[in-house]
Design an enzyme around this catalytic site. Structure first.
Site, short mmCIF file in Angstrom:
data_model
loop_
_atom_site.label_atom_id
_atom_site.label_comp_id
_atom_site.label_asym_id
_atom_site.label_seq_id
_atom_site.Cartn_x
_atom_site.Cartn_y
_atom_site.Cartn_z
N ASP A 33 -2.65 2.42 -6.15
CA ASP A 33 -1.68 2.50 -5.06
C ASP A 33 -1.63 1.27 -4.15
OD1 ASP A 33 -4.16 2.96 -4.02
OD2 ASP A 33 -3.57 4.60 -2.72
N GLU A 34 -2.33 0.21 -4.49
CA GLU A 34 -2.22 -0.99 -3.65
C GLU A 34 -2.47 -2.26 -4.46
OE1 GLU A 34 -5.21 -1.66 -0.62
OE2 GLU A 34 -6.50 -0.13 -1.50
N ASP B 275 0.86 -1.19 0.00
CA ASP B 275 0.00 0.00 0.00
C ASP B 275 0.90 1.24 0.00
OD1 ASP B 275 -2.11 1.71 0.14
OD2 ASP B 275 -2.84 1.05 2.09
#
Length: 378
Positions: free
Chosen positions: A126-127, A32
């Site tokens: 983003d993850e 993350d």
């Protein structure tokens, strides 16, 4: 990113039967990025470093897309109305989004992942989940791989990432939240059940605010409280999500890391503190949901043709209304107009509205060249 669950991550598939015993322990990493959009802006503009930054627009109907950790100290967070964020943090600096840049950085990061495993399940820019049980580097320890990946991300992008390592997706996700920002946390098989029992259910991945509130009313505050309820009770009160809650309360999650999964829809919904009875209040309640859906579409370079309105009444009955456009919707304003057309015919209402939701489906990817540059406000 959004308030609703994603397909294959909502606990409603593959969890209805007792999980089978595995001969080997899986090694799952959840990566993350830390305050991703805001961190990219601070990286690229030295004048923003160390200052409270919000990605978004400060106009009256603007919404915060991301907040730096300096801003979060004041209580600013994503999906917060810009006026509220500015009130909480008068020194807050707003910067417009640059989704083309965020996507390019995300591709850099995913290229690093691909050097370790082909089993990569992106959740957003983003993850992502990585299954490194059998990895391309032949590294035995998942913790070592997670550290290598974090170090490479920092070296190649000048950004930090937090990582969670565990034997299933649920616990890997929970672990990555434990030492943010720029941290690593491991939950081993022998510690998994105890970790879940001590965790407040409101922090569980897959338990939104409305579900957490419902659990609280049922006397369920922690994983231990959830574990104490039998499967029949959970199915009675939570329907198809009941088996998912039953097994994660025991530290069990058999969902596989699914590379290149195709998302069927993106949506957001909100349960209101007080029931809504008039059209204007309903329109006002829908606008943040439209903005949230559109931000995801912009960030992920996707568009959809079918807009669905969900209305849940005060007596918990619900209806949905949908409209499919001839071409993919091209702006938040277009989604908003369709939602208004779907909303108007249900008024005047005979009972209060407890919840509203907006979903965009029939999704497809679009080329960057075809995307209009739009603000997050209307």
């Amino acid at each position: 990113m959004l308030g609703t669950r994603k397909p294959d991550d909502d606990g409603k598939s593959g969890m209805d039967e007792v999980p089978s015993a595995r001969s080997r322990v899986r090694k799952i990493i959840h990566i993350d990025m830390d305050a991703f959009y805001a961190s990219v802006e601070q990286r690229d503009n030295p004048e923003l470093r160390g200052k409270p930054v919000a990605v978004g627009y400060p106009q009256a109907r603007g919404v915060v897309a991301a907040a730096s950790y300096e801003a979060r100290k004041f209580g600013v967070h994503s999906a917060m109305p810009s006026v509220t964020a500015k009130r909480k943090c008068p020194e807050l600096i707003f910067v417009p989004h640059r989704f083309d840049v965020y996507r390019a950085v995300s591709q850099q990061i995913h290229a690093i992942f691909a050097e370790y495993t082909p089993l990569i399940e992106p959740l957003s820019l983003d993850e992502a989940y990585l299954d490194v049980t059998d990895n391309l580097k032949g590294v035995e320890l998942a913790t070592e791989i997670a550290e290598e990946i974090r170090a490479r991300i920092k070296a190649e992008t000048r950004l930090t990432a937090s990582a969670g390592v565990s034997y299933n997706k649920f616990l890997a996700k929970m672990a990555s939240d434990q030492r943010k920002p720029d941290g690593l946390f491991v939950i081993r098989p022998k510690h998994g059940p105890a970790f879940v029992e001590a965790l407040p259910v409101k922090k569980f991945h897959g338990v939104g605010p409305a579900t957490a509130e419902k659990m609280l009313k049922l006397g369920i505050e922690t994983g231990a409280d959830l574990k104490a309820r039998d499967l029949t009770f959970l199915q009675q009160h939570f329907g198809k999500s009941g088996p998912y809650f039953y097994w994660i309360a025991r530290g069990i999650d058999e969902r596989q890391v699914k590379p290149d999964r195709i998302r069927k829809s993106v949506g957001a919904e909100d349960t209101f503190r007080e029931d809504i009875h008039d059209l204007e209040s309903a329109r006002a309640g829908l606008q943040p949901l439209v903005d949230k859906v559109w931000r995801y579409c912009e960030a992920s370079a996707i568009r959809g043709k079918t807009v669905t309105l969900k209305v849940k009444w005060s007596d918990f009955t619900q209806i949905t209304r949908s409209k499919t456009a001839l071409a993919p919707v091209a702006s938040a304003a277009e989604i908003s107009e369709i939602v208004k057309l779907l909303l108007s015919p249900i008024f005047p209402v005979a009972k209060g509205i407890r919840l509203l939701g907006v979903t965009l489906s029939s999704l497809d990817a679009v080329d960057d060249a075809d995307q209009p540059q739009l603000a997050l406000t209307l």
